[in-house]
Design a protein around this motif. Structure first.
Motif, PDB file in Angstrom:
ATOM      1  N   GLU A  79       6.067   8.500   6.011  1.00 32.09           N
ATOM      2  CA  GLU A  79       7.485   8.179   6.096  1.00 32.09           C
ATOM      3  C   GLU A  79       7.710   6.694   5.807  1.00 32.09           C
ATOM      4  OE1 GLU A  79       6.376  11.528   8.700  1.00 32.09           O
ATOM      5  OE2 GLU A  79       5.759   9.429   8.632  1.00 32.09           O
ATOM      6  N   SER A  96       5.182   2.939   2.183  1.00 32.56           N
ATOM      7  CA  SER A  96       5.922   4.168   1.853  1.00 32.56           C
ATOM      8  C   SER A  96       7.384   3.866   1.565  1.00 32.56           C
ATOM      9  CB  SER A  96       5.812   5.170   3.012  1.00 32.56           C
ATOM     10  OG  SER A  96       4.480   5.603   3.178  1.00 32.56           O
ATOM     11  N   ILE A 100       9.435   4.522  -1.917  1.00 37.19           N
ATOM     12  CA  ILE A 100      10.650   5.338  -1.937  1.00 37.19           C
ATOM     13  C   ILE A 100      11.795   4.604  -2.627  1.00 37.19           C
ATOM     14  CG2 ILE A 100      12.471   6.339  -0.479  1.00 37.19           C
ATOM     15  CD1 ILE A 100      10.240   7.027   1.552  1.00 37.19           C
ATOM     16  N   ARG A 144      13.874  13.631  -5.630  1.00 37.92           N
ATOM     17  CA  ARG A 144      13.355  14.056  -4.334  1.00 37.92           C
ATOM     18  C   ARG A 144      14.428  13.855  -3.274  1.00 37.92           C
ATOM     19  NH1 ARG A 144       8.307  15.475  -4.829  1.00 37.92           N
ATOM     20  NH2 ARG A 144       8.029  15.726  -2.592  1.00 37.92           N
ATOM     21  N   TYR A 146      15.398  12.900   0.759  1.00 36.99           N
ATOM     22  CA  TYR A 146      14.918  12.145   1.921  1.00 36.99           C
ATOM     23  C   TYR A 146      15.932  12.238   3.054  1.00 36.99           C
ATOM     24  CZ  TYR A 146      11.797  10.101  -1.544  1.00 36.99           C
ATOM     25  OH  TYR A 146      10.875   9.923  -2.538  1.00 36.99           O
ATOM     26  N   ASP A 168      10.465  12.300   3.631  1.00 35.69           N
ATOM     27  CA  ASP A 168      10.540  13.157   2.448  1.00 35.69           C
ATOM     28  C   ASP A 168      10.685  14.613   2.892  1.00 35.69           C
ATOM     29  OD1 ASP A 168      10.173  14.608   0.099  1.00 35.69           O
ATOM     30  OD2 ASP A 168       8.757  13.164  -0.721  1.00 35.69           O
ATOM     31  N   THR A 170      11.694  17.043   0.619  1.00 33.19           N
ATOM     32  CA  THR A 170      11.910  17.768  -0.635  1.00 33.19           C
ATOM     33  C   THR A 170      11.507  19.230  -0.514  1.00 33.19           C
ATOM     34  OG1 THR A 170      11.503  15.724  -1.869  1.00 33.19           O
ATOM     35  CG2 THR A 170      11.414  17.785  -3.102  1.00 33.19           C
TER      36      THR A 170
END
Length: 398
Positions: A79, A96, A100, A144, A146, A168, A170
């Motif tokens: 995350e 991360s 993102i 994606r 989030y 995430d 997705t």
């Protein structure tokens, strides 16, 4: 004059004496207080300094260790984690979060978080957190999805900043979308045969149909009922594979035996359509679940027969070795390149009109794909419109 001379001598003597007295104190090594050769009167002070030095050193080591643990945890999080100050400037973020939002940590730190992404969801979430309220939202970025979670950081009831977490979701979002689409498609697919059955039954009930037509109507009702049964059975199979419920343990399966059974099951159907179906190869033992292995081979072979040309052929080859496999090659209509990935989607049909004619439910290849995932098999496909399709299923050796 004597008084002035005495004063001068006293000042010089006092200065020299004070330097001599203070010199040992100035030369004290604060890093190693106990090793200093100073006055005995200073020993309690040296002991106190040594004790405080050790306490400070221990606390610094603890803080360094805690900081290392925190960094290890945050940097290994999947995350995205971001710490913001009261003006929404980024104080820190992990790797991360940098991935993102597509920014390096060095560039992001110190800048406003909205410079990383100006989406409405992020703005509303950050604003709410800095306003003192926990907030959440779903954000789409680079294909994606989030989930954003933001919480305020308070000090004595004053909001000093916020913690932002990006997860995430997705797969969860796609699964939810597929579930909704599947529900809508099942409703539509069930409604079609039920409407036909109801219509024919109503005509027969009201006596509108002629005596000569009764047999044909009954035949159509029977066909639609069978289609309905197949659809329900396939839906149940997919549901079980999705949930991995009520599935037996992995066992040893003979691929040649399964292939021969499939050949026997589809032989009559292939003969009616003028399709040659043959199985060759060698006996091969693989790791799997007999029913699922049979479903995989059957569904691909059935499609190869249904979507073939008059006088065409279907060849099933069983191969052993370190990577045992079953290859199904047909001379059928083929599948366009852009649609080959989609054939495993539920209710997806390349030739929709032909699928209806052959009574397909649109779930066969989806069942095969799910069965492969459950048993650890791999499916590869090569196809060209008008030149047939070749499918290879590779299994785990028993």
């Amino acid at each position: 004059e004597i008084v002035v001379a005495v004063l001068i001598i006293s000042l010089v003597g006092a200065r020299l004496m004070s330097k001599r007295i203070v010199a040992p104190i100035n030369e004290i090594d604060l890093e190693r207080p106990l090793e200093n050769d100073a006055y005995a009167e200073l020993s309690p002070l040296m002991l106190r300094m040594e004790k405080q030095r050790r306490e400070i050193r221990d606390k610094m080591e603890q803080l360094k260790e805690q900081r290392g643990e925190f960094a290890a945890v945050t940097e290994n999080m999947s995350e995205g984690l971001m710490v913001l100050d009261g003006s929404a400037a980024v104080l820190s973020l992990n790797e991360s979060a940098a991935k993102i939002f597509g920014a390096s940590p060095k560039e992001a730190v110190g800048g406003n978080v909205l410079a990383l992404d100006r989406s409405e969801e992020l703005q509303e979430t950050v604003s709410a957190a800095l306003g003192g309220e926990a907030a959440s939202a779903c954000m789409s970025k680079n294909g994606r999805y989030y989930e954003l979670l933001a919480n305020p950081v308070r000090k004595e009831d004053e909001v000093m900043g916020a913690i932002l977490l990006a997860m995430d979701i997705t797969e969860k979002a796609m699964a939810e979308r597929n579930r909704r689409e599947f529900t809508a498609n099942v409703s539509h697919e069930l409604k079609t045969p039920l409407t036909s059955i109801s219509g024919y039954a109503e005509i027969m009930k009201n006596g509108v149909a002629r005596e000569d037509d009764m047999k044909e109507f009954a035949s159509r009702i029977y066909d639609e009922a069978n289609r309905l049964i197949r659809l329900v059975n396939d839906t149940i199979k997919l549901s079980q594979l999705d949930e991995k419920a009520a599935l037996p343990e992995m066992e040893t399966v003979d691929l040649m035996t399964v292939a021969k059974d499939v050949e026997a099951s589809l032989g009559e159907q292939a003969a009616k359509l003028g399709i040659t179906l043959e199985v060759n190869g060698e006996n091969c033992m693989v790791k799997g679940i007999h029913r699922l292995v049979s479903d995989m081979i059957y569904n691909f072979c059935e499609n190869a027969v249904k979507y073939n040309k008059a006088g065409g052929s279907v060849s099933v080859t069983v191969s052993g070795g370190d990577m045992p496999s079953v290859t199904i090659a047909d001379t059928g209509i083929g599948i366009p390149k852009e649609e080959q990935e989609r054939v495993f989607e539920r209710f997806y049909r390349v030739d929709k009109s032909h699928s209806k004619e052959t009574g397909g439910t649109g779930l066969g290849l989806s069942i095969a794909k799910h069965a492969a995932d459950v048993t650890g098999a791999e499916i590869s496909m090569e196809s060209e419109p008008g030149r047939g399709t070749t499918v290879m299923i590779t299994f785990q050796k028993a």
